[in-house]
Design a protein around this motif. Structure first.
Motif, PDB file in Angstrom:
ATOM      1  N   ALA A  27       0.834  -1.209   0.000  1.00  0.00           N
ATOM      2  CA  ALA A  27       0.000   0.000   0.000  1.00  0.00           C
ATOM      3  C   ALA A  27       0.868   1.258   0.000  1.00  0.00           C
ATOM      4  CB  ALA A  27      -0.942  -0.001   1.201  1.00  0.00           C
ATOM      5  N   SER A  30       2.379   1.576  -3.465  1.00  0.00           N
ATOM      6  CA  SER A  30       1.346   1.988  -4.425  1.00  0.00           C
ATOM      7  C   SER A  30       0.988   3.454  -4.243  1.00  0.00           C
ATOM      8  CB  SER A  30       0.095   1.122  -4.268  1.00  0.00           C
ATOM      9  OG  SER A  30       0.370  -0.207  -4.627  1.00  0.00           O
ATOM     10  N   ASP A  40      -5.465   7.823  -5.053  1.00  0.00           N
ATOM     11  CA  ASP A  40      -4.938   6.768  -4.196  1.00  0.00           C
ATOM     12  C   ASP A  40      -5.471   5.428  -4.725  1.00  0.00           C
ATOM     13  OD1 ASP A  40      -7.580   6.412  -3.238  1.00  0.00           O
ATOM     14  OD2 ASP A  40      -7.211   7.555  -1.413  1.00  0.00           O
ATOM     15  N   GLY A  41      -5.118   4.364  -4.055  1.00  0.00           N
ATOM     16  CA  GLY A  41      -5.521   3.031  -4.503  1.00  0.00           C
ATOM     17  C   GLY A  41      -7.015   2.834  -4.550  1.00  0.00           C
ATOM     18  N   ARG A 116       0.854   1.545 -10.941  1.00  0.00           N
ATOM     19  CA  ARG A 116       0.509   0.496  -9.984  1.00  0.00           C
ATOM     20  C   ARG A 116       1.183  -0.821 -10.357  1.00  0.00           C
ATOM     21  NH1 ARG A 116      -1.978  -3.849 -10.150  1.00  0.00           N
ATOM     22  NH2 ARG A 116      -2.843  -3.425 -12.204  1.00  0.00           N
ATOM     23  N   GLU A 120       3.889  -2.913  -8.146  1.00  0.00           N
ATOM     24  CA  GLU A 120       3.709  -4.324  -7.811  1.00  0.00           C
ATOM     25  C   GLU A 120       4.917  -5.150  -8.245  1.00  0.00           C
ATOM     26  OE1 GLU A 120       0.020  -6.063  -9.115  1.00  0.00           O
ATOM     27  OE2 GLU A 120      -1.152  -4.754  -7.812  1.00  0.00           O
TER      28      GLU A 120
END
Length: 150
Positions: A27, A30, A40-41, A116, A120
């Motif tokens: 988090a 990301s 944001d996510g 993103r 990852e």
């Protein structure tokens, strides 16, 4: 401790501890990757859901994201304020607000998803490609029954 009692496993070997801290690390990575795009996510997830082929109401999008209506309204309000989504009345049901991406929202989604995915890949860099894919598949399997009910 009575004879024969097993010692508790150290925290670092507990699944819950590991998942919680791995998720927190991902988090953070990301959030850092998405910061340049102003989302944001959670907001990126809204854009992903809204980018599908069929138009969705706020309530339908909330259901797909498994968030409550109040949270969804707040997320859509923020995205609308940034010019990334727009609301319109459903022609079939005037009580429904259809939410759709604006061109700016489509571009933010494209760039945000790229960022993103890169975050990852960096997060999973300690694993070889096969192990990383196995981890993702295993997590998908653990959550599969949950997705069916949503």
């Amino acid at each position: 401790m009575a004879t024969g009692d097993a010692r508790p496993a150290p925290l670092e070997s507990r699944l819950g501890y590991l998942l919680k801290h791995a998720q927190a690390k991902l988090a953070r990575a990301s959030a850092e990757a998405l910061a340049p795009y102003g989302v944001d996510g959670h907001e990126l997830a809204v854009l992903v859901v809204l980018s599908g082929d069929e138009p969705l109401s706020q309530v339908e999008a909330a259901g797909r994201l498994a968030v409550d209506r109040t949270t969804m309204v707040s997320l859509v309000d923020g995205l609308e304020d940034q010019g990334l989504v727009r609301r319109r009345r459903s022609p079939q049901d005037r009580r429904k607000n259809i939410v759709e991406l604006t061109p700016a929202g489509e571009e933010c989604l494209r760039q945000g998803e790229k960022a993103r995915r890169s975050a990852e890949r960096r997060f999973l860099a300690a694993l070889d490609e096969e192990t990383a894919a196995t981890l993702v598949r295993a997590l998908q399997m653990l959550l599969a029954d949950e997705r069916v009910t949503e």
